[in-house]
Scaffold this motif. Structure first.
Motif, PDB file in Angstrom:
ATOM      1  N   LEU A 110       0.815  -1.223   0.000  1.00  0.00           N
ATOM      2  CA  LEU A 110       0.000   0.000   0.000  1.00  0.00           C
ATOM      3  C   LEU A 110       0.850   1.275   0.000  1.00  0.00           C
ATOM      4  CD1 LEU A 110      -3.161  -0.562   2.246  1.00  0.00           C
ATOM      5  CD2 LEU A 110      -3.090   0.250  -0.119  1.00  0.00           C
ATOM      6  N   PRO A 111       1.868   1.382   0.856  1.00  0.00           N
ATOM      7  CA  PRO A 111       2.709   2.588   0.775  1.00  0.00           C
ATOM      8  C   PRO A 111       3.386   2.731  -0.579  1.00  0.00           C
ATOM      9  CG  PRO A 111       3.062   1.415   2.844  1.00  0.00           C
ATOM     10  CD  PRO A 111       2.269   0.500   1.970  1.00  0.00           C
ATOM     11  N   SER A 112       3.826   1.602  -1.142  1.00  0.00           N
ATOM     12  CA  SER A 112       4.440   1.634  -2.471  1.00  0.00           C
ATOM     13  C   SER A 112       3.444   2.108  -3.521  1.00  0.00           C
ATOM     14  CB  SER A 112       4.968   0.240  -2.831  1.00  0.00           C
ATOM     15  OG  SER A 112       5.499   0.213  -4.128  1.00  0.00           O
ATOM     16  N   PHE A 113       2.197   1.644  -3.404  1.00  0.00           N
ATOM     17  CA  PHE A 113       1.160   2.051  -4.351  1.00  0.00           C
ATOM     18  C   PHE A 113       0.937   3.555  -4.332  1.00  0.00           C
ATOM     19  CE2 PHE A 113      -3.439   3.086  -4.578  1.00  0.00           C
ATOM     20  CZ  PHE A 113      -3.593   2.976  -5.955  1.00  0.00           C
ATOM     21  N   TYR A 158      -1.420  -9.004 -11.868  1.00  0.00           N
ATOM     22  CA  TYR A 158      -0.985  -8.892 -10.478  1.00  0.00           C
ATOM     23  C   TYR A 158      -2.116  -9.200  -9.493  1.00  0.00           C
ATOM     24  CZ  TYR A 158       3.847  -7.522 -10.909  1.00  0.00           C
ATOM     25  OH  TYR A 158       5.200  -7.544 -11.127  1.00  0.00           O
ATOM     26  N   VAL A 159      -3.336  -8.833  -9.824  1.00  0.00           N
ATOM     27  CA  VAL A 159      -4.455  -9.217  -8.968  1.00  0.00           C
ATOM     28  C   VAL A 159      -4.532 -10.737  -8.860  1.00  0.00           C
ATOM     29  CG1 VAL A 159      -6.968  -9.264  -8.769  1.00  0.00           C
ATOM     30  CG2 VAL A 159      -5.817  -7.135  -9.369  1.00  0.00           C
ATOM     31  N   ALA A 160      -4.430 -11.420  -9.991  1.00  0.00           N
ATOM     32  CA  ALA A 160      -4.567 -12.875 -10.001  1.00  0.00           C
ATOM     33  C   ALA A 160      -3.423 -13.551  -9.263  1.00  0.00           C
ATOM     34  CB  ALA A 160      -4.650 -13.385 -11.447  1.00  0.00           C
ATOM     35  N   GLU A 161      -2.177 -13.182  -9.588  1.00  0.00           N
ATOM     36  CA  GLU A 161      -1.056 -13.925  -9.025  1.00  0.00           C
ATOM     37  C   GLU A 161      -0.857 -13.658  -7.543  1.00  0.00           C
ATOM     38  OE1 GLU A 161       3.109 -12.037 -10.232  1.00  0.00           O
ATOM     39  OE2 GLU A 161       1.688 -11.988 -11.892  1.00  0.00           O
ATOM     40  N   TYR A 162      -1.120 -12.434  -7.092  1.00  0.00           N
ATOM     41  CA  TYR A 162      -0.930 -12.173  -5.664  1.00  0.00           C
ATOM     42  C   TYR A 162      -2.114 -12.631  -4.831  1.00  0.00           C
ATOM     43  CZ  TYR A 162       3.613 -10.094  -5.844  1.00  0.00           C
ATOM     44  OH  TYR A 162       4.978  -9.923  -5.975  1.00  0.00           O
ATOM     45  N   THR A 163      -3.278 -12.782  -5.432  1.00  0.00           N
ATOM     46  CA  THR A 163      -4.352 -13.474  -4.723  1.00  0.00           C
ATOM     47  C   THR A 163      -3.975 -14.930  -4.505  1.00  0.00           C
ATOM     48  OG1 THR A 163      -6.038 -12.011  -5.661  1.00  0.00           O
ATOM     49  CG2 THR A 163      -6.790 -14.107  -4.789  1.00  0.00           C
ATOM     50  N   VAL A 219       2.492   2.036 -11.342  1.00  0.00           N
ATOM     51  CA  VAL A 219       1.480   2.006 -10.291  1.00  0.00           C
ATOM     52  C   VAL A 219       0.563   0.800 -10.439  1.00  0.00           C
ATOM     53  CG1 VAL A 219      -0.301   3.357 -11.492  1.00  0.00           C
ATOM     54  CG2 VAL A 219      -0.124   3.486  -9.005  1.00  0.00           C
ATOM     55  N   SER A 220       0.455   0.239 -11.657  1.00  0.00           N
ATOM     56  CA  SER A 220      -0.497  -0.847 -11.890  1.00  0.00           C
ATOM     57  C   SER A 220      -0.166  -2.103 -11.112  1.00  0.00           C
ATOM     58  CB  SER A 220      -0.567  -1.177 -13.387  1.00  0.00           C
ATOM     59  OG  SER A 220      -1.146  -0.120 -14.102  1.00  0.00           O
ATOM     60  N   ASP A 221       1.133  -2.460 -11.033  1.00  0.00           N
ATOM     61  CA  ASP A 221       1.453  -3.674 -10.295  1.00  0.00           C
ATOM     62  C   ASP A 221       1.139  -3.511  -8.815  1.00  0.00           C
ATOM     63  OD1 ASP A 221       3.544  -2.000  -9.637  1.00  0.00           O
ATOM     64  OD2 ASP A 221       5.127  -3.274 -10.421  1.00  0.00           O
ATOM     65  N   SER A 222       1.451  -2.337  -8.255  1.00  0.00           N
ATOM     66  CA  SER A 222       1.129  -2.109  -6.843  1.00  0.00           C
ATOM     67  C   SER A 222      -0.370  -2.059  -6.605  1.00  0.00           C
ATOM     68  CB  SER A 222       1.775  -0.805  -6.362  1.00  0.00           C
ATOM     69  OG  SER A 222       3.184  -0.912  -6.369  1.00  0.00           O
ATOM     70  N   ALA A 223      -1.121  -1.459  -7.541  1.00  0.00           N
ATOM     71  CA  ALA A 223      -2.579  -1.434  -7.401  1.00  0.00           C
ATOM     72  C   ALA A 223      -3.149  -2.846  -7.421  1.00  0.00           C
ATOM     73  CB  ALA A 223      -3.202  -0.604  -8.524  1.00  0.00           C
ATOM     74  N   ALA A 278      -5.351  -7.530  -4.442  1.00  0.00           N
ATOM     75  CA  ALA A 278      -5.152  -8.927  -4.038  1.00  0.00           C
ATOM     76  C   ALA A 278      -4.988  -9.059  -2.527  1.00  0.00           C
ATOM     77  CB  ALA A 278      -3.931  -9.501  -4.754  1.00  0.00           C
ATOM     78  N   GLY A 279      -4.372  -8.055  -1.903  1.00  0.00           N
ATOM     79  CA  GLY A 279      -4.203  -8.110  -0.454  1.00  0.00           C
ATOM     80  C   GLY A 279      -5.538  -8.103   0.274  1.00  0.00           C
ATOM     81  N   PHE A 280      -6.457  -7.234  -0.155  1.00  0.00           N
ATOM     82  CA  PHE A 280      -7.780  -7.200   0.468  1.00  0.00           C
ATOM     83  C   PHE A 280      -8.543  -8.500   0.195  1.00  0.00           C
ATOM     84  CE2 PHE A 280      -7.038  -2.565   0.183  1.00  0.00           C
ATOM     85  CZ  PHE A 280      -7.256  -2.248   1.512  1.00  0.00           C
TER      86      PHE A 280
END
Length: 456
Positions: A80-83, A293-298, A418-422, A427-429
């Motif tokens: 989140l801070p990185s984002f 990134y949403v898929a892989e970090y989920t 910013v897209s990878d951090s977003a 995915a974190g949530f």
């Protein structure tokens, strides 16, 4: 003008494996000969060190918070801070000299890791997360800065950066798994030793990196708005001109140019210009990077902690060993794909993104219904997940290097990051919800392995 197969970013289809290898070798040799080796080494080390602490933190997630706290908490504190840094900083960070940024990023990364490592185990998880947040701020600023820096050093600096970031995953996850699982080092000592790695970043910038391109650009205090003449539209001087080299990374077709003007014909402010540039980047570059990134970090933070098997059918002696091994295999795939950009290009960015979503569906179904017969098959899927994620990352920025005009490229490279951090934030949530739900479902089905993981 149509491009011939040999001049496109994709490799031709030769008639035999031997001729295929000859083409790969000839092109790679041409590219390396036309690039300063010091630039390659410096950017490889930038990618390695800027990202390695982030990977170590995620690899240590289970040991930092235990089985009762979702690993998505660590992920959010780590990204989140990185984002927010990547979301805001591209609009002003160009006013800060690169040498100042590098010193700040290296110092901040070390302080963050020291706080994580030296927090006593009887303290609240919040103290450790404060260190994670600090390390995340500096990592995010470092990524957008070094990506912007590749604008001054040519396409091969981007290839070296991508390979270094992939190596960071391999080195970070591999070292943590080796130290804590096979060598028996404590979590504290494993994290403490990593706090001194940012020194390498300082050496790379102040000792290894040639400073000529930065000295030439020193007069440009802000991003340019639109090119004033044809010369400003040219690619920077150190891009290879040999056909064999340029065919992999630089297309023959003219670089796409975009000039923005306000609807009423007046002059826009620089901030408005940057916003319009950012919007124009969304669908071709930001969205596929976001999806993957949403898929892989989920998978990594929400599903992977529940992909457990009976110990007798696995190579491990304890359940906590599954998670670091999954992280290592994922990062191995990322390293291979991010290092392949000088040889293989992927221009259709949405295809690997949708394949990654398929991996998420497959592994989530297995966590629910336990139908994959062997952990070794899960190893293969996790490795494939890393290949897809790394490929989308490095090819996204390669496409920007090729298709965005020189005057807009530095901003575009930083803004797209910013897209990878977003994606990781989303995915974190999701992971914070899906992990405990999957674990509770497994327990209700008589598989209580996810509850047997203890904090080291």
């Amino acid at each position: 003008m149509a491009r011939s197969p040999s001049s496109s970013g994709l490799l031709p289809m030769p008639g035999s494996p031997s001729s295929s290898w000859a083409v790969y070798r000839a092109r790679l040799t041409a590219i390396l000969k036309s690039t300063d080796n010091a630039v390659l080494v410096a950017f490889w080390l930038f990618g390695l060190i800027n990202n390695v602490l982030y990977v170590i933190i995620l690899s240590a997630a289970q040991d930092l918070v235990g089985s009762d706290v979702p690993k998505g908490v660590v992920l959010l504190a780590d990204v989140l801070p990185s984002f927010f840094t990547k979301l805001i900083a591209p609009y002003f960070i160009h006013k800060v000299p690169y040498w100042v940024r590098v010193i700040f990023f290296a110092t901040g990364s070390s302080l963050g890791m020291l706080l994580i490592a030296l927090t006593p185990s009887n303290k609240s998880v919040g103290f450790k997360m404060a260190g994670v947040v600090f390390a995340s701020l500096t990592s995010g600023g470092g990524e957008l800065s070094f990506l912007g820096l590749t604008h001054y050093y040519g396409h091969m600096s981007l290839a070296a950066w991508g390979s270094g970031t992939g190596a960071a995953g391999l080195v970070g996850a591999g070292l943590y798994a080796t130290f804590t699982t096979w060598f028996g080092f404590s979590v504290k000592n494993s994290l403490l030793s990593s706090a001194f790695l940012p020194i390498i970043m300082l050496l790379s910038f102040f000792v290894i990196l040639p400073r000529g391109p930065l000295r030439e650009a020193r007069g440009a205090k802000e991003y340019q708005t639109v090119p004033e003449n044809d010369h400003e539209r040219d690619d920077i001087d150190d891009i290879p001109t040999d056909n064999a080299a340029t065919s992999l990374l630089v297309p023959e077709t003219a670089v796409m140019t975009t000039a923005f003007s306000s609807p009423n014909g007046g002059r826009m402010t620089k901030f408005d210009m940057h916003l319009r540039r950012a919007r124009s980047l969304f669908f071709p570059y930001m969205l596929p990077l976001l999806l993957v990134y949403v898929a892989e970090y989920t998978i990594n933070q929400g599903v992977a902690p529940t992909l457990l098997f009976p110990l007798e059918s696995s190579p491990f002696s304890e359940y906590r060993a599954f998670y670091p091994m999954y992280g290592f295999l994922y990062q191995l795939g990322v390293f291979i794909s991010r290092s392949s950009i000088a040889i293989i290009r992927i221009r259709h960015l949405y295809l690997p993104s949708f394949l990654q979503i398929g991996n998420l569906v497959l592994l989530t179904l297995h966590a629910l219904f336990f139908f994959i017969p062997s952990v070794y098959l899960v190893f293969i899927v996790i490795f494939w997940e890393g290949l897809l994620g790394g490929a989308v990352y490095v090819n996204t920025f390669a496409e920007i290097m090729e298709n965005v005009p020189s005057s807009e490229r530095e901003f575009s490279l930083g803004a797209t990051s910013v897209s990878d951090s977003a994606g990781i934030c989303i995915a974190g949530f999701v992971g914070m919800s899906i992990e405990p739900w999957l674990c509770n479902y497994q327990v209700n089905q008589g598989r209580d392995w996810c509850k047997r993981i203890k904090v080291s």
